[in-house]
Design a protein around this motif. Structure first.
Motif, PDB file in Angstrom:
ATOM      1  N   LYS A   1       0.837  -1.208   0.000  1.00 52.24           N
ATOM      2  CA  LYS A   1       0.000   0.000   0.000  1.00 52.24           C
ATOM      3  C   LYS A   1       0.870   1.256   0.000  1.00 52.24           C
ATOM      4  N   GLN A   2       1.925   1.255   0.828  1.00 49.34           N
ATOM      5  CA  GLN A   2       2.806   2.417   0.879  1.00 49.34           C
ATOM      6  C   GLN A   2       3.537   2.609  -0.446  1.00 49.34           C
ATOM      7  N   PHE A   3       3.975   1.502  -1.071  1.00 51.69           N
ATOM      8  CA  PHE A   3       4.685   1.609  -2.355  1.00 51.69           C
ATOM      9  C   PHE A   3       3.744   2.188  -3.420  1.00 51.69           C
ATOM     10  N   ALA A   4       2.490   1.732  -3.436  1.00 49.81           N
ATOM     11  CA  ALA A   4       1.503   2.282  -4.372  1.00 49.81           C
ATOM     12  C   ALA A   4       1.266   3.760  -4.090  1.00 49.81           C
ATOM     13  N   ASN A   5       1.138   4.092  -2.813  1.00 49.53           N
ATOM     14  CA  ASN A   5       0.858   5.464  -2.383  1.00 49.53           C
ATOM     15  C   ASN A   5       1.952   6.427  -2.851  1.00 49.53           C
ATOM     16  N   VAL A   6       3.204   6.064  -2.650  1.00 47.71           N
ATOM     17  CA  VAL A   6       4.302   6.964  -3.027  1.00 47.71           C
ATOM     18  C   VAL A   6       4.439   7.042  -4.546  1.00 47.71           C
ATOM     19  N   CYS A   7       4.154   5.944  -5.249  1.00 49.40           N
ATOM     20  CA  CYS A   7       4.201   5.976  -6.724  1.00 49.40           C
ATOM     21  C   CYS A   7       3.130   6.914  -7.291  1.00 49.40           C
ATOM     22  N   ILE A   8       1.931   6.901  -6.676  1.00 48.82           N
ATOM     23  CA  ILE A   8       0.873   7.834  -7.086  1.00 48.82           C
ATOM     24  C   ILE A   8       1.344   9.277  -6.854  1.00 48.82           C
ATOM     25  N   ALA A   9       1.981   9.509  -5.692  1.00 50.29           N
ATOM     26  CA  ALA A   9       2.479  10.855  -5.371  1.00 50.29           C
ATOM     27  C   ALA A   9       3.525  11.310  -6.392  1.00 50.29           C
ATOM     28  N   VAL A  10       4.438  10.413  -6.776  1.00 49.18           N
ATOM     29  CA  VAL A  10       5.468  10.755  -7.772  1.00 49.18           C
ATOM     30  C   VAL A  10       4.798  11.049  -9.121  1.00 49.18           C
ATOM     31  N   ALA A  11       3.809  10.239  -9.493  1.00 45.13           N
ATOM     32  CA  ALA A  11       3.083  10.453 -10.757  1.00 45.13           C
ATOM     33  C   ALA A  11       2.398  11.821 -10.771  1.00 45.13           C
ATOM     34  N   GLU A  12       1.808  12.196  -9.627  1.00 46.13           N
ATOM     35  CA  GLU A  12       1.109  13.492  -9.542  1.00 46.13           C
ATOM     36  C   GLU A  12       2.072  14.661  -9.690  1.00 46.13           C
ATOM     37  N   VAL A  13       3.260  14.509  -9.116  1.00 46.32           N
ATOM     38  CA  VAL A  13       4.253  15.591  -9.164  1.00 46.32           C
ATOM     39  C   VAL A  13       4.935  15.656 -10.529  1.00 46.32           C
ATOM     40  N   SER A  14       5.298  14.487 -11.062  1.00 43.08           N
ATOM     41  CA  SER A  14       6.122  14.442 -12.279  1.00 43.08           C
ATOM     42  C   SER A  14       5.298  14.397 -13.567  1.00 43.08           C
ATOM     43  N   GLY A  15       4.054  13.900 -13.456  1.00 43.52           N
ATOM     44  CA  GLY A  15       3.246  13.702 -14.668  1.00 43.52           C
ATOM     45  C   GLY A  15       3.688  12.505 -15.492  1.00 43.52           C
ATOM     46  N   GLU A  16       4.640  11.728 -14.965  1.00 42.11           N
ATOM     47  CA  GLU A  16       5.145  10.556 -15.699  1.00 42.11           C
ATOM     48  C   GLU A  16       4.269   9.342 -15.372  1.00 42.11           C
ATOM     49  N   GLU A  17       3.610   8.843 -16.402  1.00 44.13           N
ATOM     50  CA  GLU A  17       2.589   7.813 -16.176  1.00 44.13           C
ATOM     51  C   GLU A  17       3.162   6.435 -15.860  1.00 44.13           C
ATOM     52  N   GLN A  18       4.485   6.249 -16.067  1.00 45.28           N
ATOM     53  CA  GLN A  18       5.078   4.951 -15.677  1.00 45.28           C
ATOM     54  C   GLN A  18       4.891   4.712 -14.180  1.00 45.28           C
ATOM     55  N   TRP A  19       4.836   5.816 -13.391  1.00 46.59           N
ATOM     56  CA  TRP A  19       4.653   5.686 -11.939  1.00 46.59           C
ATOM     57  C   TRP A  19       3.235   5.205 -11.623  1.00 46.59           C
ATOM     58  N   THR A  20       2.254   5.630 -12.431  1.00 50.17           N
ATOM     59  CA  THR A  20       0.880   5.153 -12.249  1.00 50.17           C
ATOM     60  C   THR A  20       0.811   3.657 -12.549  1.00 50.17           C
ATOM     61  N   THR A  21       1.530   3.233 -13.586  1.00 51.34           N
ATOM     62  CA  THR A  21       1.559   1.810 -13.942  1.00 51.34           C
ATOM     63  C   THR A  21       2.175   0.985 -12.819  1.00 51.34           C
ATOM     64  N   ARG A  22       3.260   1.501 -12.231  1.00 58.60           N
ATOM     65  CA  ARG A  22       3.872   0.807 -11.080  1.00 58.60           C
ATOM     66  C   ARG A  22       2.888   0.750  -9.908  1.00 58.60           C
ATOM     67  N   ALA A  23       2.232   1.883  -9.658  1.00 56.38           N
ATOM     68  CA  ALA A  23       1.248   1.933  -8.555  1.00 56.38           C
ATOM     69  C   ALA A  23       0.150   0.900  -8.760  1.00 56.38           C
ATOM     70  N   GLU A  24      -0.295   0.743 -10.005  1.00 57.71           N
ATOM     71  CA  GLU A  24      -1.354  -0.229 -10.309  1.00 57.71           C
ATOM     72  C   GLU A  24      -0.908  -1.646  -9.927  1.00 57.71           C
ATOM     73  N   THR A  25       0.350  -1.982 -10.254  1.00 65.74           N
ATOM     74  CA  THR A  25       0.894  -3.306  -9.907  1.00 65.74           C
ATOM     75  C   THR A  25       0.913  -3.500  -8.399  1.00 65.74           C
ATOM     76  N   TYR A  26       1.386  -2.468  -7.673  1.00 64.83           N
ATOM     77  CA  TYR A  26       1.531  -2.587  -6.224  1.00 64.83           C
ATOM     78  C   TYR A  26       0.174  -2.638  -5.524  1.00 64.83           C
ATOM     79  N   VAL A  27      -0.807  -1.891  -6.056  1.00 61.71           N
ATOM     80  CA  VAL A  27      -2.166  -1.942  -5.496  1.00 61.71           C
ATOM     81  C   VAL A  27      -2.747  -3.348  -5.684  1.00 61.71           C
ATOM     82  N   GLN A  28      -2.513  -3.917  -6.862  1.00 62.34           N
ATOM     83  CA  GLN A  28      -3.014  -5.272  -7.106  1.00 62.34           C
ATOM     84  C   GLN A  28      -2.374  -6.271  -6.139  1.00 62.34           C
TER      85      GLN A  28
END
Length: 203
Positions: free
Chosen positions: A68-95
């Protein structure tokens, strides 16, 4: 040292606990919850990349809180950077988190945030609705109210979500808000017995 770090985390907050968590993790690098707490404190301090690095250096077996924490921080990085690879990583970690425990409300909250970033509003609505129900089931009414409110931001006329929100508002002492929600329900679904029951719960 680890217990003291956790005590500071719980009583003084994650940011103030940061130095103690850092020290404790050096002594006890295989403690997964300690690593997760340290990563959370780093995230709240704005040190997103360091938080990712701490989680990436995992020793020991990952658990629900870790994913959950790994997904949470990846979402935060995606929001700041706009780089969608972080959203993809977050999706994996949430799953991974949901595979650990599909009845964890905050994992569904995270899944909803990922879905919104990917433009899947119906999927996000389903996850937030589920999260609200799961939070209600363990009487985490503040969390339930937030989840239901996000769901209603997507579909303001979903009856089961409105019922969930009204109950959470009542439990949180938000009686004016609850009355407004119940009034909306009465217009949408006048014959719903739940509406009568909710109205009865108001002081």
């Amino acid at each position: 040292l680890t217990e003291f770090a956790f005590w500071t985390y719980e009583t003084r907050g994650p940011v103030e606990a940061l130095p103690r968590l850092r020290k404790a993790l050096k002594v006890n690098p295989e403690h997964v919850n300690l690593r997760t707490a340290f990563a959370h404190a780093l995230q709240l301090s704005g040190k997103l990349q360091e938080s990712v690095r701490v989680l990436s250096d995992l020793q020991g077996e990952p658990n629900l809180n870790y994913w959950k924490q790994f997904a949470n921080v990846c979402i935060a990085v995606a929001e700041v950077s706009g780089e969608e690879q972080w959203t993809t990583r977050a999706e994996t970690y949430v799953q991974n988190a949901l595979d650990f425990d599909s009845d964890d409300g905050s994992a569904h909250d995270l899944a909803a945030r990922v879905a919104m970033r990917q433009g899947h509003s119906q999927k996000a609505l389903d996850h937030w609705g589920t999260a609200g129900k799961l939070h209600s089931g363990v009487e985490a009414w503040n969390l339930a109210e937030v989840s239901f409110a996000f769901a209603l931001g997507i579909n303001p006329s979903q009856v089961d979500v409105l019922c969930g929100l009204a109950l959470a508002q009542i439990k949180n002492g938000q009686f004016v808000g609850a009355q407004t929600t119940i009034d909306t329900l009465s217009q949408l679904d006048p014959g719903n017995p739940e509406v009568v029951e909710l109205q009865r719960l108001l002081p």
